[in-house]
Design a protein around this motif. Structure first.
Motif: not given
Length: 369
Positions: A342-368
């Motif tokens: 299920l986490p894999g599904g949320d990663l590749i196929c978010p349910a809403t525009w808000e979830a898509i944007e949140a996923r993209n922001a998380r993946l694009s954030a600088p990593r320490s």
């Protein structure tokens, strides 16, 4: 001991190697007239890497590895990259291997021990376990008796149905559907693998070697259709992506509708309280499908068949003890893999525009570091 393995997919071929190397007389029977290798590249992870080494196939697997998943990016409606999946979200360790399904099938097929028999174009029609052996009737009319039958025939396992009852008693739909189609016109367009989302849907291009696939995933409640009916599958897919002209969506959908080898199925798991009954035992997706969203289906096939073969060697003719050990050791691998779907599904196929944007922001954030 005479063993029948039903199915010559990754689980069945792995079982053939593990059981053949253990000294058993093994026959594999496969409904298709050839190896079934359609699908996107697959991963070998964790303990399955070590077990592939024990089977003697790891070197050949590594020689054919690809990096398709490492090149996945998410794009916007214009095709501009907006996020990428970090390596640590793809692999457990640097030892993990991604390999085209057709290449892994070829490696495992070539590694079958001398004496193993692989019979294509035939399948089990009836099983009768009298406690001392299993009488098997095949579609071809052939009848044979075996000491043990291993069901390795996938999520829609006929072996499971014949021994344990209807598929619906064990199938858990996760709320997604997946499709894969050949996309030859994109095969030479570079190595980047772009994926586009709109709410509850993902469509993309997966390139590796000289191939490209159209990849689809969408959220949906259970759809009642005949999974052998290609026209019905294409109609469902077309409806799911109708009305969207962003990026390359229309072209990829059109290619899927032309493809005579389209792969389409629900994203569903198999949950069973036990994987054996009498002298019949299930492995791989037939026993405990975790789905492609877990990224661990092939690893489960390898670990399960190796553990089963080891348990049978240890306990000799005491099948009950061997099967109990197999289930006790394999369950933790299955539980972990199924929980990751299920986490894999949320990663590749978010349910809403808000979830898509949140996923993209998380993946694009600088990593320490």
């Amino acid at each position: 001991m005479k063993v029948l393995v039903s199915g010559a997919g990754m689980a069945g071929l792995s079982a053939g190697i593990a059981l053949g190397q253990s000294g058993f007389s093994v026959t594999l029977v496969e409904r298709a007239k050839h190896l079934r290798v359609n699908g996107s590249p697959i991963d070998i992870r964790g303990d399955a890497v070590r077990m592939a080494q024990e089977l003697g196939v790891l070197e050949a697997i590594r020689a054919r590895r690809v990096t398709m998943s490492e090149e996945v990016v998410f794009v916007d409606r214009e095709g501009k990259t907006i996020a990428a999946i970090p390596q640590q979200e793809i692999n457990d360790s640097e030892e993990d291997v991604e390999i085209p399904r057709e290449d892994l099938g070829d490696v495992l097929y070539r590694a079958q021990p001398e004496g193993n028999t692989v019979r294509f174009g035939d399948w089990i029609e009836a099983l009768h376990d009298d406690g001392a052996g299993v009488d098997v009737t095949f579609k071809s009319g052939l009848r044979e008796r075996y000491d043990l039958v291993v069901g390795a025939d996938g999520v829609h396992s006929a072996t499971r149905r014949l021994i344990f009852g209807p598929e619906k008693d064990y199938l858990k739909h996760l709320g997604f559907y997946i499709a894969l189609a050949d996309l030859p016109e994109e095969a030479s367009a570079g190595r980047v693998n772009p994926m586009f989302n709109f709410p509850g849907h993902m469509v993309g291009i997966a390139r590796y070697r000289d191939r490209a696939l159209g990849v689809f995933n969408f959220r949906s409640p259970w759809i009642d259709y005949d999974y052998h009916d290609l026209a019905a599958q294409k109609a469902i897919l077309a409806k799911a992506f109708a009305g969207h002209d962003e990026w390359k969506v229309p072209e990829i959908v059109a290619a899927a509708l032309r493809d005579p080898g389209l792969y389409f199925d629900s994203v569903s798991q198999i949950h069973m309280p036990t994987w054996h009954r009498g002298r019949v035992v299930l492995v791989g997706d037939a026993a405990a499908c975790a789905t492609g969203l877990s990224g661990r289906g092939t690893s489960l096939a390898i670990t399960g068949t190796c553990i089963l073969a080891e348990a049978l060697r240890r306990h000799g003719g005491d099948f009950e003890a061997a099967f109990a050990e197999y289930e006790q050791r394999q369950r933790p691998h299955v539980d972990r893999a199924q929980a990751m779907a299920l986490p894999g599904g949320d990663l590749i196929c978010p349910a809403t525009w808000e979830a898509i944007e949140a996923r993209n922001a998380r993946l694009s954030a600088p990593r320490s570091a």
